[in-house]
Motif scaffolding. Structure first.
Motif, short mmCIF file in Angstrom:
data_model
loop_
_atom_site.label_atom_id
_atom_site.label_comp_id
_atom_site.label_asym_id
_atom_site.label_seq_id
_atom_site.Cartn_x
_atom_site.Cartn_y
_atom_site.Cartn_z
N ASN A 306 0.84 -1.19 0.00
CA ASN A 306 0.00 0.00 0.00
C ASN A 306 0.89 1.25 0.00
N VAL A 307 1.03 1.83 -1.18
CA VAL A 307 1.81 3.06 -1.31
C VAL A 307 0.96 4.22 -0.79
N SER A 308 1.54 5.02 0.09
CA SER A 308 0.79 6.12 0.70
C SER A 308 0.46 7.18 -0.36
N SER A 309 -0.82 7.58 -0.36
CA SER A 309 -1.25 8.62 -1.32
C SER A 309 -0.92 10.02 -0.82
N LYS A 310 -0.55 10.10 0.44
CA LYS A 310 -0.21 11.39 1.04
C LYS A 310 1.30 11.56 1.01
N LYS A 311 1.73 12.52 0.21
CA LYS A 311 3.18 12.76 0.14
C LYS A 311 3.66 13.27 1.49
N GLN A 312 4.66 12.63 2.01
CA GLN A 312 5.20 13.04 3.30
C GLN A 312 5.92 14.38 3.16
N ASN A 313 5.45 15.36 3.91
CA ASN A 313 6.03 16.71 3.81
C ASN A 313 7.18 16.84 4.79
N PHE A 314 8.37 16.67 4.28
CA PHE A 314 9.55 16.78 5.13
C PHE A 314 10.16 18.17 5.07
N SER A 315 9.54 19.08 4.33
CA SER A 315 10.16 20.38 4.12
C SER A 315 9.78 21.40 5.20
N LEU A 316 8.63 21.22 5.86
CA LEU A 316 8.19 22.19 6.86
C LEU A 316 7.99 21.49 8.19
N TYR A 317 8.32 22.16 9.23
CA TYR A 317 8.31 21.59 10.55
C TYR A 317 7.33 22.37 11.42
N GLN A 318 7.08 21.84 12.61
CA GLN A 318 6.23 22.55 13.57
C GLN A 318 6.90 23.86 14.00
N TYR A 319 6.07 24.82 14.34
CA TYR A 319 6.53 26.09 14.92
C TYR A 319 7.70 26.68 14.13
N PRO A 320 7.53 26.91 12.83
CA PRO A 320 8.67 27.31 11.99
C PRO A 320 9.37 28.57 12.45
N HIS A 321 8.62 29.60 12.92
CA HIS A 321 9.28 30.84 13.31
C HIS A 321 10.19 30.61 14.52
N TYR A 322 9.71 29.84 15.48
CA TYR A 322 10.55 29.58 16.65
C TYR A 322 11.76 28.74 16.25
N ILE A 323 11.52 27.67 15.50
CA ILE A 323 12.61 26.76 15.17
C ILE A 323 13.67 27.45 14.32
N GLU A 324 13.25 28.27 13.37
CA GLU A 324 14.23 28.94 12.52
C GLU A 324 15.02 29.98 13.31
N TYR A 325 14.38 30.64 14.28
CA TYR A 325 15.12 31.53 15.17
C TYR A 325 16.14 30.73 15.97
N ALA A 326 15.71 29.57 16.47
CA ALA A 326 16.60 28.73 17.28
C ALA A 326 17.77 28.20 16.44
N ILE A 327 17.53 27.87 15.18
CA ILE A 327 18.61 27.40 14.32
C ILE A 327 19.67 28.48 14.17
N ASN A 328 19.25 29.74 14.06
CA ASN A 328 20.22 30.84 14.01
C ASN A 328 21.06 30.89 15.28
N GLU A 329 20.40 30.65 16.41
CA GLU A 329 21.13 30.65 17.67
C GLU A 329 22.09 29.45 17.74
N ALA A 330 21.65 28.32 17.21
CA ALA A 330 22.52 27.14 17.17
C ALA A 330 23.72 27.39 16.26
N ILE A 331 23.49 28.10 15.17
CA ILE A 331 24.60 28.46 14.27
C ILE A 331 25.61 29.32 15.01
N ASP A 332 25.12 30.30 15.79
CA ASP A 332 26.02 31.13 16.60
C ASP A 332 26.88 30.27 17.51
#
Length: 916
Positions: A306-332
């Motif tokens: 059974n091939v899933s008809s729902k394409k798995q969206n790996f490009s966007l994550y939960q809470y994008p604004h928080y996570i992207e801010y945190a990634i900048n801090e992790a880069i620092d």
């Protein structure tokens, strides 16, 4: 006869034993020159053949030598077998919330999750072995039989079938490259042999199954299983395992999701292509005895995959604004760990490292709080309208040339636990992001914040360096030194909404009522540009967000972000201690080693004195209870906060805090367009702030507690009575101010208490009715001892003596004001302007003609009502209300009885005298 036995040449010299026939034969030997001349053409041909043979032999020997030499060179120049490369493939990083619960993954182009061989089902292992390398378990790294078979097939069928083993493919995918060349193939085989000597078959197969590309951006069987079937590996059926392995030879052509749900079925039956390839894999498994005939027959049933008809969206994550801010801090953090310069190139490199390095990043986010703020901003239905309805949609051009329509106004907010510095929520817009790296207004916007800047850029620096809440500032329409208007002329800012001027007021009142003019006065007298900028830096505001001008610092044309505002206000709630805001609590590498602990690296210092934090908090409590921030208050929590409304309603802000969290919110147009004139910091931003902050405190079941514990005395504060005009210690005359201003009793830092007694109030006798020094026509019964105002040399207002602004000062501070000396009571202009020879002093003789007395009564009522408005807390307020009512009733019910009107006027003037 031994053909290879050497003969004795002496035998040929002894011819006696030979017969004639033998002699003839010897005479015709090829080793003996013939006496007969040979045919010339035949001779040339024979010699040519001989030479060609010799040349070919030499070339062949040379080619073999060259091939051997090149092969040897390729082997010698092959890279060292770095087994770490087998493990250090791009790995997905994982991001966790403050409780250690997995939030999402963060990956690069290669979506990869490593899994141990013990967790990869045998059917999955065997499917790949069957179709890729049937003799994997028995060969030593290269499969000679397969190589020869591939060579024959390629030669006879004009194909490009490969002969690489799984081991060779692993080497190619990790240590070498995809270059198609003999050099790579030779090095690949050589390194494969080495690898087989160092690692077991299971170790090699595990590495292979974790690195193989399987279409989309899936690397490794675990991610591909989730991507194509929405299952974990152990949940796969036999047919699904075979279908997964069927992808390897051509991941694009055999992609199950695309073949089942995307590609045009009319042009080619792509479903059949996938199923046929899957059946081939199953047949290989059967022929190599990796499954039984029964298993094979059952797996041929296409319904078992059974091939899933729902394409798995790996490009966007939960809470994008928080996570992207945190990634900048992790880069620092990674830049610091790796001692790299903070450049765009290095930042990009570190982000790629995070995406592919298999890090485990723990964030400070509280999902409950984040969700509450997101839901509030996304679902709020009372956003102010734009002044121009055409501005309600802002069209932004994307990099691909398309346009995106963004609803306006937008909003952004942040929530901070100021006692730890941990950011609990970051929301960068009122619309839910649909792609990565959209505009994060909580972090990246630079929109002016209006009066929300006043506590952090003006009043905190002023109090921290010697002033107090009762220090006097000037709410007057007069020029302020250093202040420039639009025409670059010395001028003053106007109060919001055309608010009235009241002459002098305390800094507490100026901040509580958010008066622009008096704030500018405080900035000029107590702070200045350099000190203001310094304090903003102390409170965590970045230089790029500061407009270092009086207007930018005192009135908020600086674009401070919600995150920075939440941090700065949190300093007041935290007794003046700055805690660097953190979104990343810690980072571990792919092996679980902690490489970054945010709290160990966090900057913490005393930004303002504890006494200053307590006083600012006390004022902001007043502002949210009785000032501009009333719409932000909610029951059950002690709150403090400040509104901000930008010029022409181009944005509104609110920042405040409870005993638990600080938070700031901005609402405005992305293109700096005006909002409706009804948009205010309190009514618009403050109302949203209340909505999510109240819900947060309820969700967390937080009991009410004071923001700062302890008594004022614990912070070195003392209560002092000061003059409402001079700000100096109050004298007896200050209690009898002729304008009815009350002596101010407020808290002061013990080391900042004024040392001088008031030098501005002077004793005078004034008329009760006019509030001015008595004149020759004032009746004795209207005399009241009061205090006038003297502005001494050196005073900030003294420089306006003799200018056009002298009368402005008199208008708002009092007609009895004198510059430089005591009031000249002989000057008629300084005397009562109510009692003249034609008015109330001659009333008993002119009582039958009462038009003038009615006019005087109305004038007196106006003065009484002004006195009533400014003295709501006076103990005799009810007497004043009663006297006003008696006179009003007399004028309305019996205006012809002048004597009775006069009687009530005397009653009212006597009552008013108690207020001076």
């Amino acid at each position: 006869m031994n053909l290879f036995k050497k003969k004795n040449y002496d035998d040929y010299n002894d011819m006696d034993f030979l017969n004639e026939e033998e002699i003839e034969i010897n005479n015709n030997s090829i080793f003996k020159p013939k006496n007969k001349t040979p045919n010339f053409v035949v001779s040339v041909l024979i010699n040519t053949i001989r030479v060609f043979f010799v040349i070919c032999l030499c070339v062949a020997i040379a080619i073999v030598g060259i091939v051997v030499g090149i092969g040897k060179a390729y082997v010698e120049t092959a890279p060292n077998l770095d087994v770490n490369l087998l493990d250090n493939q791009a790995k997905t990083s994982f991001i966790y919330d403050s409780n250690g619960k997995l939030l999402t993954d963060y990956k690069g182009i290669e979506n990869r999750v490593k899994v141990g061989i013990q967790y990869i089902p045998k059917n999955v292992q065997n499917a790949f072995i069957a179709v890729e390398d049937a003799r994997f378990r028995t060969h030593k790294g290269i499969d000679v039989k397969r190589i020869l078979g591939a060579f024959v097939n390629n030669f006879t069928r004009n194909t490009t079938q490969g002969g690489s083993t799984i081991t060779q493919q692993l080497i190619k995918n990790t240590v070498l490259s995809n270059e198609i060349s003999y050099k790579r193939k030779i090095q690949e085989a050589y390194l494969a042999l080495q690898l087989e000597q160092k690692y077991s078959k299971d170790q090699i197969l595990e590495a292979y199954l974790n690195t193989i590309y399987l279409g989309e951006n899936y690397y490794g069987v675990k991610v591909a299983a989730r991507g194509y079937f929405d299952k974990e590996l152990h949940e796969l059926t036999l047919r699904e395992s075979a279908m997964l392995a069927s992808v390897t030879s051509n991941p694009y052509y055999y992609n199950p999701y695309r073949n089942f749900y995307v590609r045009n079925q009319e042009q080619k039956d792509y479903v059949k292509i996938t199923n046929d390839r899957t059946d081939y894999v199953l047949r290989q498994m059967l022929e190599n005895h990796l499954i039984s005939k029964t298993e094979y027959d059952e797996a041929l049933n296409t319904s078992t995959a059974n091939v899933s008809s729902k394409k798995q969206n790996f490009s966007l994550y939960q809470y994008p604004h928080y996570i992207e801010y945190a990634i900048n801090e992790a880069i620092d953090a990674l830049l610091k760990i790796k001692n790299l310069e903070n450049t765009p190139q290095n930042r990009q490199s570190m982000e790629n490292d995070i995406r592919t390095g298999g890090y485990h990043i723990k964030l400070a986010i509280d999902p409950e709080i984040q969700t509450i703020v997101e839901d509030t901003l996304q679902n709020w239905n009372k956003y102010p309208a734009t002044a121009d309805k055409n501005d309600a949609i802002f069209r932004v051009k994307n990099s691909d040339g398309t346009f995106e329509e963004i609803v306006q106004p937008q909003a952004a907010a942040a929530v901070l636990d100021y006692r730890t510095g941990e950011l609990k929520a970051i929301v960068g817009g009122r619309t839910k992001p649909t792609q990565q790296k959209t505009l994060n207004r909580a972090h990246s916007m630079n929109m002016p914040i209006g009066s929300t800047i006043k506590p952090i850029a003006v009043f905190a620096p002023a109090i921290d360096t010697g002033a107090g809440p009762a220090s006097i500032v000037y709410n007057l329409p007069i020029p302020i030194e250093g202040w420039l208007n639009d025409n670059k002329e010395n001028s003053f800012p106007k109060n919001y909404g055309g608010g009235s001027y009241n002459g002098v007021e305390t800094m507490r009142e100026a901040l509580k009522k958010s008066h622009n003019t008096s704030t500018a006065s405080a900035f000029a007298m107590f702070v200045g540009t350099n000190k203001s900028v310094d304090y903003l830096h102390r409170l965590g505001v970045d230089s790029k967000n500061i407009n270092a001008t009086p207007f930018g610092l005192a009135l908020g044309s600086s674009g401070i972000t919600p995150i920075q505002l939440s941090t700065a206000y949190g300093v007041f709630a935290n007794a003046g201690v700055y805690q660097e805001p953190i979104s990343v609590l810690g980072i571990s590498d792919s092996n679980g080693n902690v490489i970054f602990d945010a709290h160990k690296e966090q900057r913490i210092y005393q930004a303002v004195q504890p006494s200053t934090a307590w006083l600012i908090t006390d004022i902001l409590k007043d502002a949210i209870q009785h000032g501009t921030g009333v719409n932000a208050q909610f029951k059950g929590q002690t709150l403090a906060g400040k509104t901000g409304t930008n010029s022409d309603h181009r944005g509104v802000t609110f920042a405040g805090y409870s005993g638990y969290y600080s938070s700031a919110i901005w609402v405005g147009h992305d293109n700096y367009k005006p909002l409706s004139s009804k948009a205010t910091g309190g009514g618009s931003a403050g109302a949203i702030w209340k909505n999510y902050m109240e819900e947060i405190h309820k969700k967390k079941s937080l009991p009410n507690k004071d923001i700062l514990s302890g008594d004022p005395s614990d912070y070195g504060l003392v209560k002092v009575a000061t003059c409402p005009v001079s700000g100096q210690l109050a004298t007896e005359e200050c209690y009898h101010d002729h304008m009815g201003r009350q002596v101010v009793t407020d808290w002061w830092p013990a080391n900042a208490v004024p040392q001088d007694r008031c030098q501005m109030h002077t004793s005078i006798t004034i008329c009760r009715q006019s509030g001015m020094p008595v004149g020759p026509n004032c009746p004795q019964e209207d005399y009241v001892n009061a205090s006038g105002i003297v502005i001494p040399p050196g005073h900030p207002l003294y420089k306006y003596a003799g200018t056009q602004y002298e009368e402005v000062i008199r208008q708002y501070i009092g007609d009895s004001v004198s510059f430089g000396s005591n009031i000249d009571l002989s000057d008629p202009s300084n005397q009562c302007n109510v009692h003249t020879s034609s008015t109330i002093s001659s009333l008993p003789q002119s009582v039958e003609s009462n038009n003038s007395i009615i006019n005087e009564a109305n004038t007196l009522l106006q003065q009484a009502n002004l006195l009533l408005t400014s003295n709501q807390n006076h103990p005799n307020i009810n007497l004043l209300v009663s006297a006003i009512s008696n006179l009003q009733n007399q004028l309305q019910n019996n205006p012809s009885d002048a004597m009775q009107i006069y009687t009530f006027m005397l009653e009212l003037t006597n009552t008013m005298g108690q207020f001076y």
